[in-house]
Write a protein that holds these residues in place. Structure first.
Motif, short mmCIF file in Angstrom:
data_model
loop_
_atom_site.label_atom_id
_atom_site.label_comp_id
_atom_site.label_asym_id
_atom_site.label_seq_id
_atom_site.Cartn_x
_atom_site.Cartn_y
_atom_site.Cartn_z
N GLU A 85 -9.32 -8.79 13.98
CA GLU A 85 -9.53 -9.95 14.84
C GLU A 85 -8.92 -9.73 16.23
O GLU A 85 -9.54 -10.04 17.24
CB GLU A 85 -8.94 -11.21 14.21
N GLU A 86 -7.70 -9.21 16.25
CA GLU A 86 -7.01 -8.97 17.52
C GLU A 86 -6.21 -7.68 17.44
O GLU A 86 -5.73 -7.30 16.37
CB GLU A 86 -6.05 -10.13 17.85
N GLY A 87 -6.04 -7.02 18.59
CA GLY A 87 -5.19 -5.85 18.67
C GLY A 87 -5.90 -4.55 18.34
O GLY A 87 -7.14 -4.50 18.23
N GLU A 88 -5.10 -3.50 18.16
CA GLU A 88 -5.63 -2.17 17.86
C GLU A 88 -4.90 -1.60 16.66
O GLU A 88 -3.77 -1.98 16.35
CB GLU A 88 -5.43 -1.23 19.06
N GLY A 89 -5.55 -0.64 15.99
CA GLY A 89 -4.93 -0.03 14.83
C GLY A 89 -5.46 1.35 14.53
O GLY A 89 -6.39 1.84 15.19
N ASN A 147 0.15 0.18 19.33
CA ASN A 147 0.26 -0.45 20.66
C ASN A 147 0.54 -1.94 20.55
O ASN A 147 -0.05 -2.76 21.25
CB ASN A 147 -1.01 -0.21 21.48
N GLY A 148 1.41 -2.32 19.65
CA GLY A 148 1.73 -3.73 19.46
C GLY A 148 1.15 -4.25 18.15
O GLY A 148 0.62 -3.50 17.34
N SER A 149 1.21 -5.56 17.96
CA SER A 149 0.75 -6.15 16.71
C SER A 149 -0.78 -6.24 16.68
O SER A 149 -1.45 -6.16 17.71
CB SER A 149 1.35 -7.54 16.54
N TRP A 150 -1.30 -6.39 15.48
CA TRP A 150 -2.72 -6.68 15.31
C TRP A 150 -2.89 -7.73 14.23
O TRP A 150 -1.99 -7.95 13.40
CB TRP A 150 -3.54 -5.43 15.03
N THR A 151 -4.04 -8.39 14.23
CA THR A 151 -4.39 -9.38 13.21
C THR A 151 -5.65 -8.91 12.50
O THR A 151 -6.66 -8.62 13.16
CB THR A 151 -4.63 -10.77 13.83
N ILE A 152 -5.58 -8.84 11.18
CA ILE A 152 -6.73 -8.39 10.39
C ILE A 152 -7.00 -9.39 9.27
O ILE A 152 -6.11 -10.08 8.78
CB ILE A 152 -6.50 -6.99 9.79
#
Length: 288
Positions: free
Chosen positions: A57-61, A92-97
């Motif tokens: 949903e948000e961020g990178e992984g 590179n920071g948090s993500w939402t999955i």
């Protein structure tokens, strides 16, 4: 399964309890959840009798599957057989999955067919929101105790697999025919312009014109440079201006006639768009 000791933020998860009948006859839920995590939180699994569908949903992984690495960004989706080793984590920071684990007696055959038709392990759909919405529906449904819950979940998984197929194969109705999309958009716009005085919802339009509501939203905004809601409001205000100029109907009556039952809301929106209140607009035209 192994994890680091990192703190989970805003994590929620349901581990499903499934009947023997559903295990034998349906595609059934094993786990559904959502998490916002930091790069030092790593999820790893191997030899799991399950299929995983995941949406960023948000961020990178980073995602590793069968020793191949993939960089993930917001909107990317994963669809894999969990019998093979995999891992994923933010970068590179948090993500939402959002994720789903599910299985069924026919899933191995279904997934083999998916791969044979050049379905991808990682893909970027045009409208990832539809998957997030569907997974949230599965989460809500699985948290309720209703007699036919497992059958309803089976229906959701069928819808999920259909959407995955459409987004991975160029023969899908949504992706192959640009001309058809144009025709649908014209029909939607015409329908709104003729029925703005009634209650018009995105769900109604999607059902009436046989198109995913999220996909319709994106297409409409791309084609006309405005949202469906803004076009609906534009039609209502245009008619209200005609009635203010040419009739003696009260402001409240005009608001109702154009499909807005709250006169205060009507007045507020009218003034915001036109720079004048409905009363002042009428007075200005009467002086012309």
């Amino acid at each position: 399964m192994s994890h680091s000791t990192a703190l989970r933020n805003e994590a929620k998860r349901i581990i499903a309890s499934t009947s023997g009948f559903a295990r034998s006859n349906y595609i059934f839920l094993q786990e559904v959840g959502q998490i916002t995590s930091q790069p030092d939180f790593i999820s790893q699994r191997n030899s799991l009798l399950s299929y995983l569908f995941l949406v960023v949903e948000e961020g990178e992984g980073e995602f590793t599957y069968e020793e191949e690495k993939y960089d993930l960004k917001a909107g990317d989706c994963i669809f894999i057989n969990c019998e093979h080793a995999y891992s994923h984590c933010a970068k590179n920071g948090s993500w939402t999955i959002h994720w789903l684990h599910f299985f069924g007696n026919n899933m191995n055959l279904i997934y083999d067919e998916y791969l044979q038709l050049e379905g991808k392990v990682v893909f970027a759909p045009k409208c990832p929101d539809k998957y997030i919405y569907l997974m949230e529906e599965i989460y809500r449904l699985s948290s309720n105790e209703i007699p036919i819950k497992e059958m309803l979940l089976y229906n959701k998984f069928t819808s999920l697999l259909c959407e995955i197929w459409k987004d991975n194969h160029s023969s899908s109705e949504e992706m192959m025919d640009e001309g058809k999309n144009q025709q649908i958009l014209k029909q939607v716009k015409s329908y709104i312009s003729k029925n703005f005085a009634m209650k018009v919802t995105l769900e109604e339009l999607a059902s009436k014109f046989f198109i995913d509501k999220f996909y319709l939203t994106r297409l409409f905004k791309k084609e006309y440079g405005k949202t469906i809601f803004n076009y609906l409001l534009e039609c209502r205000l245009l008619e209200s201006k005609r009635l203010l100029r040419n009739t003696k109907l009260s402001i409240a009556e005009i608001a109702i006639q154009v499909g807005i039952n709250d006169v205060s809301y009507f007045t507020k929106v009218f003034k915001k768009i036109e720079g004048l209140s409905p009363r002042d607009y009428r007075k200005k035209w009467q002086e012309v």
